[in-house]
Each structure stands twice: as C-alpha cells, then as structure tokens.
Design an enzyme around this catalytic site. Structure first.
Site, PDB file in Angstrom:
ATOM      1  CG  HIS A   1      -1.905  -1.137   1.221  1.00  0.00           C
ATOM      2  ND1 HIS A   1      -3.144  -1.041   1.820  1.00  0.00           N
ATOM      3  CD2 HIS A   1      -1.841  -2.391   0.697  1.00  0.00           C
ATOM      4  CE1 HIS A   1      -3.796  -2.181   1.672  1.00  0.00           C
ATOM      5  NE2 HIS A   1      -3.018  -3.017   1.008  1.00  0.00           N
TER       6      HIS A   1
ATOM      7  CD  GLU B   1      -1.939   4.741   3.034  1.00  0.00           C
ATOM      8  OE1 GLU B   1      -3.081   5.191   3.192  1.00  0.00           O
ATOM      9  OE2 GLU B   1      -1.671   3.838   2.214  1.00  0.00           O
TER      10      GLU B   1
ATOM     11  CB  CYS C   1      -7.220   0.546   3.924  1.00  0.00           C
ATOM     12  SG  CYS C   1      -5.596  -0.252   3.919  1.00  0.00           S
TER      13      CYS C   1
ATOM     14  CB  CYS D   1      -2.461   1.812   5.632  1.00  0.00           C
ATOM     15  SG  CYS D   1      -2.014   1.135   4.014  1.00  0.00           S
TER      16      CYS D   1
END
Length: 294
Positions: free
Chosen positions: A102, A104, A129, A132
C-alpha cells in the site's frame, strides 16, 4: 526527467514546476527531497509543509504500479529530519494479493530504508485503509503521527485508529524505525549476500524473532535492500522483498529487470520468507534467488 513524471509534472502549478525542474530533470531522482531541498521549494513557491506535500502527491502517485486495480495512490512521508519521501501502491501481476504494497507502507518503508529516524506526518490522496492504519501503529511515532488528507482537517493516527492495539500493548520496547543491530554475521557469499545480511540485522521482528533481509541486483547492476517489518497484528507485516521492491521502484527502475536476489534469514525461523519471496520473484521474471540461513 523520468518518463513516469512527465504527465504529473505538466499538471503542476507553474511556480512549483519551476522550482522542481532542477531536481526532477535527472532520471536518477530518488523520489525524495532533502530538508534543504524542501526549504528551497517552500521559499520559491510560498507553500508551507502541508501544502507542499499535497502539491507533490501527483508525482508520488505517478510511481504507482497497479496492473490489477488500476487505482493509483500516492503518499508523502515527512521525517523529523525535514526530508520528504514518496510512496506509492504496488501490485504484482501473477503474484498473490498478499504481496501487494500500500502507498502508506511504501512511504514509511522508503523513509526507513533511507535512514530516517522517525516520521512527523504522512500525506495521502485517499483515506488510509485499516491495514495501513495498523501498519503505521507499529511506528515509533505512535498514534501522534499526523495524517493529512485532501479536504479534511489534519488528524492524528490515534483519531483514525481509536482503541488501537499495537506493540506497546505487548510491552515491545523497540519500535519500527528505531535503530537496531541484531549482530548476525558469517553469512557466506558475495556483496549481494553481505547487503542482505546487513538488512537482516536492521529488520524489525520483535514478535517472532524471525529477522530477515533481502538484496536485489537490477539490470543496471545496482543493489537494493529490504528489511522485514513485522506488525503486532501480524497480517500487516511487510516482507523484506517488498521493502526492497519499494526502493527499487521509487529509484526509477523496473521490478521486471531483477537479475538475481539474496534472502538472508535465521535457520528454522518461526516465520520463513523463502517461499513467498521465491514465488513473487518468479512472477517478476527472476529465478535466481540465493537463500542463506544463519
């Protein structure tokens, strides 16, 4: 300028384009800005830290690799050093969904791999999300990490992750991005193995003690390393291969040009990275993986 930035750069305001051009003109732009460069960009554009990070998001998102979702997410992490680090989501065709990175995670890992000691904030173009949020809860920044999102007031990780569960609940004293050296040595091999060993010694695995590191040699001959980043919730842990792929991608190289790789990990670990590393590398067209057990 690296071709992936051309369209995003063209859409930036003229003052920011002018300020960025001397930095972005080089193909080897490392997808990060030093504190000195950040101060210069702010001086030339009149943007503050938050506004500059938001303005740079299109460039970060341009680093995304999303052949499955076609959903491009960018992130910009600001270290306590004042440096800014890009991050972008990464998907790998032919590999399992669990190998996805992801944005992040990418930005955090990018900062960590470049030696940043702690993060002050992270700016993202979409809401983080749950995966993360839990990943970032492993950081030594704790729940005070500032999260910046478009059209929203700045909030902390604690605001986005109330009643959190993390390393402190398990009395873990060494947190992600803390400086560590696990003291492993005597891994036999060439420079690729030596760098994978160095990454293993700096990995974060306080729950399983299954320290591991990866080194990748690209077609250019450059070597990129990655460290295992374990998480209190286990599933959000980031494998060392993904950490190395983050740096390789953000450095402007293709994940499909890896010539060979080395994985260094403990012998008979509770958590082995070998099978997943081999499978993902195979999906990326690399069959040369040296596995060294300490």
């Amino acid at each position: 300028m690296h071709t992936r930035f051309i369209d995003a750069y063209a859409g930036l305001p003229a003052p920011l384009q002018s300020a960025l051009e001397p930095i972005l003109r080089h193909d080897d732009f490392p997808a990060m800005f030093t504190a000195a460069q950040v101060n210069q960009l702010k001086s030339q554009t009149g943007l503050d830290d938050a506004a500059l990070a938001f303005a740079l998001l299109p460039l970060a998102a341009a680093c995304s690799i999303a052949p499955i979702s076609n959903f491009y997410v960018g992130a910009v992490a600001r270290g306590v050093s004042g440096n800014l680090y890009f991050g972008a989501n990464m998907e790998f065709r032919g590999a399992s969904m669990q190998q996805t990175v992801h944005a992040e995670q990418s930005a955090v890992t990018h900062a960590w791999m470049r030696g940043e000691a702690q993060l002050a904030s992270i700016t993202v173009n979409y809401t983080p999300c749950g995966h993360c949020r839990q990943f970032m809860n492993e950081l030594n920044s704790g729940t005070e990490l500032a999260i910046h999102l478009p059209d929203r007031a700045v909030a902390t990780l604690g605001d986005y992750l109330p009643y959190s569960f993390g390393p402190r609940d398990l009395e873990i004293a060494t947190l992600l991005m803390d400086s560590v050296d696990h003291g492993y040595h005597n891994a036999e091999g060439d420079a690729l193995v030596e760098q994978a060993l160095s990454a293993c010694n700096q990995s974060h695995a306080p729950y399983s003690q299954s320290h591991s590191g990866v080194a990748l040699e690209s077609a250019s001959g450059k070597i990129y390393t990655g460290r295992y980043a374990e998480n209190a919730a286990f599933n959000p842990s980031l494998p060392p291969l993904q950490a190395a792929l983050v740096v390789l991608n953000l450095s402007g190289e293709s994940c499909l040009t890896i010539r060979r790789a080395a994985l260094v990990e403990k012998k008979d670990p509770l958590v082995s990275q070998f099978d997943a590393t081999r499978a993902t590398l195979k999906a990326l067209g690399c069959d040369q993986l040296q596995h060294v057990q300490l």
